[in-house]
Write an enzyme that holds these catalytic residues in place. Structure first.
Site, PDB file in Angstrom:
ATOM      1  N   PHE A   1     -11.664  -7.291  13.794  1.00 34.75           N
ATOM      2  CA  PHE A   1     -10.715  -7.920  12.844  1.00 34.75           C
ATOM      3  C   PHE A   1     -10.258  -6.798  11.857  1.00 34.75           C
ATOM      4  O   PHE A   1     -11.060  -6.048  11.154  1.00 34.75           O
ATOM      5  CB  PHE A   1     -11.029  -9.117  11.957  1.00 34.75           C
ATOM      6  CG  PHE A   1      -9.889  -9.623  11.077  1.00 34.75           C
ATOM      7  CD1 PHE A   1      -8.954  -9.966  11.554  1.00 34.75           C
ATOM      8  CD2 PHE A   1     -10.322  -9.519   9.687  1.00 34.75           C
ATOM      9  CE1 PHE A   1      -7.907 -10.434  10.642  1.00 34.75           C
ATOM     10  CE2 PHE A   1      -9.382  -9.952   8.788  1.00 34.75           C
ATOM     11  CZ  PHE A   1      -8.303 -10.592   9.275  1.00 34.75           C
TER      12      PHE A   1
ATOM     13  N   GLU B   1       0.831  -1.289  -0.044  1.00 41.50           N
ATOM     14  CA  GLU B   1      -0.031  -0.060   0.056  1.00 41.50           C
ATOM     15  C   GLU B   1       0.974   1.166   0.087  1.00 41.50           C
ATOM     16  O   GLU B   1       0.541   2.383  -0.397  1.00 41.50           O
ATOM     17  CB  GLU B   1      -0.930   0.021   1.031  1.00 41.50           C
ATOM     18  CG  GLU B   1      -2.209  -1.280   1.046  1.00 41.50           C
ATOM     19  CD  GLU B   1      -1.717  -2.477   1.406  1.00 41.50           C
ATOM     20  OE1 GLU B   1      -0.603  -2.456   1.742  1.00 41.50           O
ATOM     21  OE2 GLU B   1      -2.756  -3.277   1.615  1.00 41.50           O
TER      22      GLU B   1
END
Ligand SMILES: Cc1cc2nc3c(=O)[nH]c(=O)nc-3n(C[C@H](O)[C@H](O)[C@H](O)COP(=O)(O)OP(=O)(O)OC[C@H]3O[C@@H](n4cnc5c(N)ncnc54)[C@H](O)[C@@H]3O)c2cc1C
Ligand SMILES: Cc1ncc(C[n+]2csc(CCOP(=O)(O)OP(=O)(O)O)c2C)c(N)n1
Ligand SMILES: [Mg+2]
Lengths: 576, 163
Positions: free
Chosen positions: A112, A50
């Protein structure tokens, strides 16, 4: 038209005219990825990390002036993007970063891949949004682009919980044609009275200097700046971010200023009586010791951000506005009033500047045995006729590129100045090449920097990007080693890059062409050959002198007149 | 110098943390900060007390103005203005001291709003320095708890910080 949130994200990108999105998928953005799959107008570029996505979008933005767009997932996707967001923020680069978030009902439950993306990015964005309802999505996208690309540009994060992009919930879609925000209205035009005062002060100067920066590139005002400089006959110096806004090979350009600026530029700063700062922010790498900065000068400052003015240095005539508009007003006033500069004074000033220039501060020792990094950049300039889009990593190679590769056009030099992010160069080059498929794009880098985003070589393969990577391999974190040599008595603590890969084989293993050049005599031919391979990425491992340092250099916290010109002249060079 | 900055901002989640974050990130002082919605539910009004020299205050107001959620602001200390803060102070009020504390509270125009055999709660409003004086006037060993709202302010005269 009724669309789901996921479709709205993609459709609003289309409506913004976005052609490329740099991204990486994950759970909370899967609805959006599914919408991307089902259309062809917005092209998604899959990076390998990223951080790479953000630098690629950033490079795209720097090379075009259009906002770069990033799409990443929640949690680690968002945190990996932070370095690239901060990089864009410090250099005022327009970018819209879409981050997935866990479904709204789970926010705050340590779900999560949940992180507080809004909280983490807040200090390094221009603004950020958490979209809570699908009905707000289109308007938020519009605002994000508007904020990113107006006033002083910067990155904007749009954090979208997964339920907001649910494909089964459709709402009426209309992309707003305009935004009006009562809390955000950047200034366009400068105050005419101030501009008139500035023109009068400038034209009465005996030793004027124009100091221009990244704002001129960002504000697309290169033509206006060039006209002003030529009309007035004044010397101009650029910051690292402003290179190319005025032709680098023109005689009125006295080079970069600051820590590694030219002798003539820094001496002119020290002696000037009227400084005209245009889209530059008086960074500490430029000013050196504030108390000794331009001690004789009245200062005019043109900047779109009022907070830039008088932040580090007291300004005598502030002008808040878009640089293009302000320069046009200045040019008009100059023509209408036929104000002429003091020709005799200017003549004497140029004589003085030429005498500083005669010191030839960028001269370097020639060698037949080892490749001097300066020689490598010089040769690169000759071979490519100064026509490259050149991205850079961070270190000595970056400074050598800035010093020895003059740019004649804006948006050609793409580097991380404010944050100084190693790893920027390669992914940024991906963005530049995507923006300009037919241009010759190169990345200059160091063996330490390139390893920080080396995985993007796979992206280059996937999209057939024929970049030229020029690795100035000195086996050291050269910039760190230079400081340790100068300020730590040569204790080279952890600045040696041990256990390097074989870069030729590394490039080949990614499916590219690798080359190694280690003799000065073979450099030009090697570059010629590399650049003749128009359709291939060529990775050139240039083995350079491991001990070379960047000069001139002003130590942090010293004045402009206290330059080190070379290791031999490592003394204070006071004014004659 | 002490400055009172009054801010009109979008009543959005996160707006407050943008202001607080700005102050920590740039190393500015916040002496107090108070915030509540206005008669227009989409707007919040914040009063922020800070200390800095002229240059720092100039940067603070510019940086605050730059925040996208900030609609308008004014440095109240630049003109004539009224400043008020509310305090509730719980003091030990036993045998010999009960009268003395009541008397002190009256002098400062405080109100005793809770009474037990051994304690009072005194409510008081005023500018911050008045509240400081009252706290100093009470013998330290008698103070149990002090709660202050932080200052809020408004300019004098018909002019106002509105849209
Ligand atoms: C290893 C290393 C060494 C460095 N050495 C040097 C050095 O020797 N010399 C040097 O100069 N730098 C150097 N830098 C870079 C330095 O850190 C700063 O990034 C740089 O000096 C800032 O450039 P700038 O002033 O042009 O500002 P930028 O960061 O480009 O900011 C632009 C300014 O223009 C304004 N602006 C933006 N858009 C507009 C518009 N449309 N209209 C009007 N105004 C606008 C902005 O508000 C801002 O104030 C170095 C960096 C590194 C990593
Ligand atoms: C991400 C990151 N970490 C650390 C630094 C500090 N740093 C600046 S230059 C440099 C060395 C760069 O070495 P190299 O890429 O080989 O370039 P050279 O200076 O040798 O040309 C380091 C570690 C940085 N700028 N960025
Ligand atoms: Mg190196």
């Amino acid at each position: 038209m009724e669309l789901s949130g996921a479709q709205i994200v993609v459709q609003s990108l289309k409506d913004e005219g976005v052609e490329h999105v740099f991204g990486y998928p994950g759970g909370s953005v899967l609805h959006i990825y599914d919408a991307i799959f089902q259309q062809e107008d917005v092209r998604h570029v899959l990076v390998r990390h990223e951080q790479g996505a953000t630098h690629a979008a950033d490079g795209y933005a720097r090379a075009t002036g259009k906002p770069g767009v990033v799409l990443v997932t929640s949690g680690p996707g968002a945190t990996n993007a932070v370095t690239g967001i901060a990089t864009a923020h410090l250099d005022s680069i327009p970018m819209v970063v879409i981050t997935g978030q866990v479904p709204s009902p789970l926010i705050g439950s340590d779900a999560f891949q949940e992180v507080d993306t809004i909280g983490i990015t807040r200090p390094c964005v221009k603004h950020n949004f958490l979209v809570k309802r699908v009905e707000d999505l289109a308007e938020t996208m519009k605002k994000a682009f508007h904020i990113a690309n107006t006033g002083r540009p910067g990155p904007v994060v749009v954090d979208i919980p997964k339920d907001v992009t649910d494909p089964n919930i459709k709402v009426p879609y209309e992309y707003p044609s305009k935004v009006k925000m009562r809390s955000y209205s950047p200034v366009e035009k400068g105050h005419l009275g101030q501009i008139k005062k500035a023109v009068e002060l400038m034209m009465g100067a005996k030793r004027p200097v124009i100091y221009s920066g990244g704002g001129v590139v960002i504000g697309d005002a290169s033509a206006e700046l060039t006209e002003l400089v030529q009309k007035t006959g004044f010397p101009i110096t650029n910051t690292l971010m402003g290179l190319g806004a005025y032709p680098g090979t023109d005689n009125q350009n006295i080079g970069m200023l600051g820590m590694h600026g030219t002798y003539e530029a820094n001496m002119a700063m020290h002696e000037t009586d009227v400084l005209v700062a245009i889209g530059a922010r008086f960074d500490d790498r430029v000013t050196g010791k504030i108390a000794e900065f331009c001690p004789h000068a009245k200062i005019i400052h043109i900047d779109v951000d009022p907070a830039s003015i008088s932040k580090n240095v007291r300004i005598d005539i502030p002008i808040v506005g878009q640089v293009k508009s302000v320069l046009n007003d200045m040019l008009r006033i100059l023509t209408e009033r036929e104000i002429l500069a003091d020709a005799d004074a200017l003549d004497a000033w140029w004589k003085q500047i030429e005498s500083w220039r005669a010191v030839k501060c960028l001269e370097y020792p020639k060698s037949d045995e080892v490749i001097k990094p300066q020689f490598a950049v010089d040769t690169l300039h000759k071979v490519t006729d100064g026509g490259l889009y050149l991205t850079s990593d961070v270190g000595q190679h970056q400074m050598f590129a800035a010093q020895y590769y003059p740019f004649d056009k804006p948006r050609r030099w793409v580097n991380s100045g404010g944050l100084g992010t190693m790893g920027f160069g390669l992914p940024a080059a991906i963005g530049v090449q995507m923006a300009h498929p037919d241009a010759t794009v190169a990345c200059i880098t160091g063996e330490a920097s390139i390893l920080m985003c080396i995985q993007e070589l796979a992206t280059c393969k996937q999209y057939n990007l024929p970049l030229k990577i020029i690795l100035l391999n000195n086996g050291y974190m050269g910039m760190v080693r230079q400081w340790q040599e100068m300020f730590y008595e040569g204790r080279y603590s952890h600045s040696y890059v041990d256990a390097l890969p074989d870069f030729v084989e590394l490039a080949e293993s990614f499916g590219h062409v690798g080359m190694r050049i280690d003799k000065p005599g073979e450099l030009a031919a090697g570059f010629e050959e590399a650049f003749s391979r128009k359709d291939e990425l060529v990775f050139i491992d240039v083995v350079v002198d491991p001990s070379e340092n960047v000069y001139p250099m002003i130590e942090a916290g010293k004045g402009h007149h206290q330059m080190h010109l070379s290791p031999q002249q490592a003394t204070e060079r006071e004014l004659a | 110098m002490r400055h009172i900055i009054s801010i009109l901002m979008e009543n959005e989640a996160g707006a407050l943390s943008r202001v607080a974050g700005l102050f920590t990130a740039r190393g500015y002082n916040i002496e107090s900060l108070s915030v509540a919605p206005t008669e227009d539910q989409t707007l919040s009004r914040m009063t922020l007390v800070t200390i800095g020299d002229e240059r720092v205050i100039e940067q603070i107001t510019k940086q605050l103005n730059k925040l996208v959620d900030v609609v308008k602001l004014v440095d109240l200390s630049e003109g004539i203005h009224i400043e008020r803060e509310m305090m509730m102070i719980k003091v030990r009020a036993e045998m010999g001291m009960r009268e003395e504390i009541k008397r002190l509270s009256d002098i400062f125009r405080g109100k005793i709003i809770d009474v037990t055999d051994t304690s009072y709660v005194v409510e008081m409003t005023g500018d911050s320095s008045k509240l400081d004086s009252f706290v100093r006037a009470i013998p330290e060993e008698l103070i149990i708890e002090v709660v202050r709202t932080g200052a809020s302010g408004i300019s004098r005269g018909p002019k106002a910080l509105t849209l």
